[in-house]
Design a protein around this motif. Structure first.
Motif, PDB file in Angstrom:
ATOM      1  N   LYS A  19       0.833  -1.202   0.000  1.00 28.08           N
ATOM      2  CA  LYS A  19       0.000   0.000   0.000  1.00 28.08           C
ATOM      3  C   LYS A  19       0.868   1.251   0.000  1.00 28.08           C
ATOM      4  CE  LYS A  19      -0.460  -0.133   5.010  1.00 28.08           C
ATOM      5  NZ  LYS A  19      -1.182  -0.866   6.044  1.00 28.08           N
ATOM      6  N   ASN A  26      -4.289  -3.239   0.819  1.00 22.35           N
ATOM      7  CA  ASN A  26      -5.409  -2.924   1.708  1.00 22.35           C
ATOM      8  C   ASN A  26      -6.676  -2.532   0.981  1.00 22.35           C
ATOM      9  OD1 ASN A  26      -2.928  -2.564   3.359  1.00 22.35           O
ATOM     10  ND2 ASN A  26      -4.485  -2.246   4.923  1.00 22.35           N
ATOM     11  N   SER A  84       5.663  -5.395  10.737  1.00 25.02           N
ATOM     12  CA  SER A  84       7.064  -4.970  10.944  1.00 25.02           C
ATOM     13  C   SER A  84       7.465  -4.977  12.414  1.00 25.02           C
ATOM     14  CB  SER A  84       7.276  -3.569  10.364  1.00 25.02           C
ATOM     15  OG  SER A  84       7.134  -3.609   8.970  1.00 25.02           O
ATOM     16  N   GLY A 103       5.395  -4.212   5.796  1.00 22.40           N
ATOM     17  CA  GLY A 103       5.425  -2.996   4.990  1.00 22.40           C
ATOM     18  C   GLY A 103       6.683  -2.191   5.265  1.00 22.40           C
TER      19      GLY A 103
HETATM   20  C1  LIG Z   1      -0.200  -1.845   6.618  1.00 27.52           C
HETATM   21  C2  LIG Z   1      -0.471  -3.233   7.069  1.00 27.52           C
HETATM   22  C3  LIG Z   1       0.576  -4.142   7.338  1.00 27.52           C
HETATM   23  C4  LIG Z   1       2.042  -3.747   7.289  1.00 27.52           C
HETATM   24  O1  LIG Z   1       2.347  -2.916   8.359  1.00 27.52           O
HETATM   25  P1  LIG Z   1       3.874  -2.501   8.682  1.00 27.52           P
HETATM   26  O2  LIG Z   1       3.823  -2.093  10.093  1.00 27.52           O
HETATM   27  O3  LIG Z   1       4.193  -1.380   7.748  1.00 27.52           O
HETATM   28  O4  LIG Z   1       4.719  -3.686   8.450  1.00 27.52           O
HETATM   29  C5  LIG Z   1       0.240  -5.440   7.682  1.00 27.52           C
HETATM   30  N1  LIG Z   1      -1.041  -5.851   7.771  1.00 27.52           N
HETATM   31  C6  LIG Z   1      -2.058  -5.013   7.526  1.00 27.52           C
HETATM   32  C7  LIG Z   1      -3.454  -5.527   7.636  1.00 27.52           C
HETATM   33  C8  LIG Z   1      -1.827  -3.679   7.188  1.00 27.52           C
HETATM   34  O5  LIG Z   1      -2.849  -2.858   6.977  1.00 27.52           O
END
Ligand SMILES: *Cc1c(COP(=O)(O)O)cnc(C)c1O
Length: 225
Positions: A39, A60, A201, A218
């Motif tokens: 995303k 997402n 993360s 992410g």
């Molecule tokens: C954005 C998101 C992630 C990744 O999050 P990070 O903290 O950037 O790794 C994982 N799962 C979902 C459902 C998300 O919305």
């Protein structure tokens, strides 16, 4: 945005964590997949991630995913690309979603199970679904309440005929993540579901020893959004 070599280095480090944990727990490392959560990323970052060998991506939003992968042409030139939806799905986006994703990780209500079953029948397609569980029992959070999980699982598999293969959770931001991961793992065991999508993360290192089969990363891969 991170420079290309930063993505490759971050990815290598996470894959190493996966290999290490797999060895400790006598698990097949291939059974623990690294999802890149794409995303807000630019076309160049996605191209670079693919060039680094990344094939599993999480998105997402349906519309952003279409722009990232379908309209950009990346989907057509990357045959083994695997896209999962990890954000909430509105029933009016179901048709577009099943055209793009191999897996919907956010099944959380009976009406969505029915909408998915309907659209899949019309397109004569099959996809995998994970049920998102609101393990923190947070009021505003997506995911089915733990007490309603059994009913949703039965409805999705028996009435709607969906292929439910896993569970997914996002622990409350303020809480220690491990108890939520342990709870999700236990629920998956109860329903005999092989896939466990848990760990982002900040907390994937806690998710790996507790049985995650997909970690959703992410910022630790792409840098801060
Ligand atoms: C954005 C998101 C992630 C990744 O999050 P990070 O903290 O950037 O790794 C994982 N799962 C979902 C459902 C998300 O919305």
């Amino acid at each position: 945005m991170t420079v290309p070599s930063a993505f490759a280095a971050a990815r290598a480090e996470i894959l190493e964590d996966i290999a290490h944990q797999a060895a400790l727990w006598h698990r097949d490392p291939a059974g623990i997949r690294l999802m890149a959560v794409s995303k807000t990323q630019s076309h160049e970052s996605l191209e670079n991630a693919i060039a680094c060998g990344q094939r599993l991506f999480g998105e997402n939003r349906v519309q952003e995913a279409q722009a990232h992968w379908a309209q950009s042409g990346l989907l057509d030139c990357t045959p083994d690309l695997d896209l999962h939806l990890i954000g909430p799905l509105q029933s009016n986006k179901v048709k577009a979603a099943i055209g793009l994703f191999s897996t919907i990780q956010t099944l959380d209500r009976i009406s969505l199970a029915d909408a998915l079953a309907d659209a899949l029948a019309k397109q004569n397609r099959k996809i995998a679904c994970y049920i998102q569980v609101n393990t923190g029992e947070e009021g505003q959070k997506a995911g089915v309440a733990i007490k309603d999980l059994e009913m949703l699982y039965r409805h999705a598999t028996e009435n709607a005929g969906l292929s439910v293969t896993g569970l997914m959770c996002i622990p409350p931001a303020s809480a220690l993540a491990s108890p939520h991961f342990a709870l999700l793992a236990n629920l998956a065991k109860h329903f005999n579901l092989p896939e466990l999508s848990m760990g982002m993360s900040a907390d994937y290192k806690q998710a790996l020893p507790l049985g995650a089969t997909i970690i959703r990363i992410g910022t630790a891969l792409f840098g801060a959004r």
